[in-house]
Design an enzyme around this catalytic site. Structure first.
Site, short mmCIF file in Angstrom:
data_model
loop_
_atom_site.label_atom_id
_atom_site.label_comp_id
_atom_site.label_asym_id
_atom_site.label_seq_id
_atom_site.Cartn_x
_atom_site.Cartn_y
_atom_site.Cartn_z
N HIS A 124 8.21 8.43 4.50
CA HIS A 124 7.01 9.27 4.59
C HIS A 124 7.30 10.73 4.24
O HIS A 124 6.53 11.62 4.61
CB HIS A 124 6.36 9.17 5.98
CG HIS A 124 5.84 7.80 6.30
ND1 HIS A 124 4.80 7.57 7.17
CD2 HIS A 124 6.20 6.56 5.86
CE1 HIS A 124 4.55 6.27 7.26
NE2 HIS A 124 5.40 5.64 6.47
N GLU B 205 -0.60 -2.00 5.20
CA GLU B 205 0.31 -1.96 6.36
C GLU B 205 0.30 -0.58 7.01
O GLU B 205 0.51 -0.46 8.22
CB GLU B 205 1.74 -2.31 5.92
CG GLU B 205 2.75 -2.42 7.05
CD GLU B 205 3.33 -1.07 7.48
OE1 GLU B 205 3.63 -0.91 8.68
OE2 GLU B 205 3.46 -0.17 6.63
N GLU B 206 0.05 0.46 6.22
CA GLU B 206 0.21 1.83 6.69
C GLU B 206 -0.93 2.33 7.58
O GLU B 206 -0.81 3.38 8.20
CB GLU B 206 0.34 2.79 5.50
CG GLU B 206 1.60 2.58 4.66
CD GLU B 206 2.86 3.05 5.36
OE1 GLU B 206 2.77 3.51 6.52
OE2 GLU B 206 3.94 2.97 4.76
N ASP C 27 0.83 -1.20 0.00
CA ASP C 27 0.00 0.00 0.00
C ASP C 27 0.86 1.26 0.00
O ASP C 27 2.04 1.23 0.34
CB ASP C 27 -0.95 0.00 1.20
CG ASP C 27 -0.22 -0.15 2.54
OD1 ASP C 27 0.81 -0.85 2.57
OD2 ASP C 27 -0.68 0.42 3.54
N ARG D 61 18.11 -7.39 14.49
CA ARG D 61 18.03 -7.21 15.94
C ARG D 61 17.13 -8.28 16.53
O ARG D 61 16.03 -8.51 16.02
CB ARG D 61 17.50 -5.83 16.32
CG ARG D 61 17.54 -5.59 17.83
CD ARG D 61 17.08 -4.19 18.20
NE ARG D 61 17.23 -3.96 19.63
CZ ARG D 61 18.35 -3.59 20.22
NH1 ARG D 61 19.43 -3.37 19.49
NH2 ARG D 61 18.41 -3.41 21.53
#
Length: 388
Positions: A360, A138-139, A80, A177
């Site tokens: 973004h 996802e956003e 998206d 991580r």
């Protein structure tokens, strides 16, 4: 098998770029990705790969089986875009006003499509099954991961890997991580209902701007005075709206923002303490204040064993010059939901260009050659996991 896979991916790089730029020019917002989902489905269908559309909404899932039984490995990419105007001066600039791929999801999709094609072409030499999860939305919470999981995208899956092309990490670097790697992402909405009036007679009013300002300042002390300094938390007020004429005292004000945490206990603390501050401010000012707290994605918590495995894989990838432990990111990601169901890890692929912009941002872009390194790392992880 890795060498054979890498050779096919090298040959597929130009097609990877073509796909990425096509998607960049035709972005679609979260939960509106009809054409993008169709594009992904058609790509698999034309190759003869088993593919299912409409998974949990606009999600697409493809599956490739090797010649021999083995483990089932899932790889995920999101597709998206964001409600941002593309301000780059490039040939593949977004053609949709006010919408652009400002986070690299176009690159994630192109990477996974070409990786799936390469794995399909060598399937007769492989063991196990490979699940390619193309996730919508996802956003924007609640995101697409939850509904896709409920619709069975993880059925039979033993492990899942995902990566994010990262514009502020140097190209040819892979960052990993173990444990919390991305934060829980919550939002809040506060409405202060005062009593408006004439700017010349403030004693006859309950000034929503003054009350709201007190509230903002009190909230900004929450992290520094209520959260253990060893823990991490962010509270940011992103909007404060009380629009009136210059000589009118505001009747109401709306305040919105976000809270980011890693620990479930700190997440609970932040919500509880925010509510206490809001109630106290309302009592002190003899007014009504509505407080709504919306829980978004949980923290992305990588599994130690799979993260250590991924680190070893990344160190073996041709072209990767650095494999480093990353710092936790305060950004949110609904990849978190997959990791609550199956073991896996989410890592970052460095994609920094000469003049980088953060994710973004209206001028966001990334080094496209990073897609090839992402594909090789994901592909090698999928194939090598069969040996564990």
């Amino acid at each position: 098998m890795n060498a054979q896979l890498f050779e096919k991916l090298d040959l597929a790089y130009e097609d990877m770029v073509i796909i990425r730029r096509h998607l960049h020019m035709h972005p679609e917002l979260s939960f509106q990705e009809v054409n993008t989902a169709q594009y992904i489905h058609d790509f698999y269908a034309q190759l003869g790969i088993d593919v299912q559309a409409g998974v949990g909404g606009n999600g697409v899932v493809a599956r490739v089986k090797g010649a021999c039984p083995g483990k089932t490995v899932a790889l995920r990419a999101d597709f998206d875009a964001l409600p941002i105007q593309d301000e780059k001066d490039v040939s593949y600039k977004s053609t949709v006003p006010g919408v652009m791929h400002a986070c690299g999801h176009d690159g994630h999709t192109a990477t996974l499509l070409q990786l799936a094609k390469a794995i399909f072409e060598i399937r007769e030499n492989l063991t196990g099954e490979y699940v390619f999860i193309h996730q919508h939305a996802e956003e924007f919470a609640p995101g697409g991961a939850i509904s896709m999981i409920e619709d069975g995208c993880l059925d039979g899956v033993d492990v899942i890997f995902g990566t994010h092309l990262w514009s502020l990490i140097p190209f040819k670097t892979i960052e990993y991580r173990s444990g919390p790697v991305m934060a829980a992402a919550d939002r809040f909405d506060i409405v202060v209902q005062g009593a408006g009036g004439h700017g010349a007679a403030p004693h006859q009013t309950k000034d929503a701007i003054v009350i709201g300002s007190q509230l903002v300042m009190s909230l900004q002390q929450l992290v520094s005075r209520r959260v253990d300094p060893i823990e991490s938390a962010v509270l940011s007020v992103g909007s404060f709206i009380a629009d009136n004429a210059f000589n009118v005292i505001a009747d109401s004000a709306r305040i919105g923002g976000t809270v980011r945490t890693f620990s479930p206990d700190i997440r609970d603390l932040m919500e509880r303490e925010m509510e206490r501050i809001v109630k106290g401010t309302a009592v002190a000012n003899d007014c009504e204040i509505q407080f709504d707290y919306f829980r978004g994605y949980p923290a992305v918590v990588n599994h130690p064993k799979e993260t250590e495995f991924l680190k070893g894989v990344a160190e073996s990838i041709p072209g990767v010059e650095a494999v480093e432990e990353s710092k936790p990111q305060m950004g949110g990601e609904d990849f978190a939901y997959y990791l609550e169901h199956v073991p896996g890890t989410f890592f970052f692929t460095g994609a920094q260009i000469d003049e980088p912009y953060p994710h973004h941002h209206p001028k966001f872009d990334f080094e496209e050659k990073a897609m090839l390194l992402a594909a090789k790392t994901l592909g090698a992880a999928a194939l090598d996991y069969q040996k564990t």
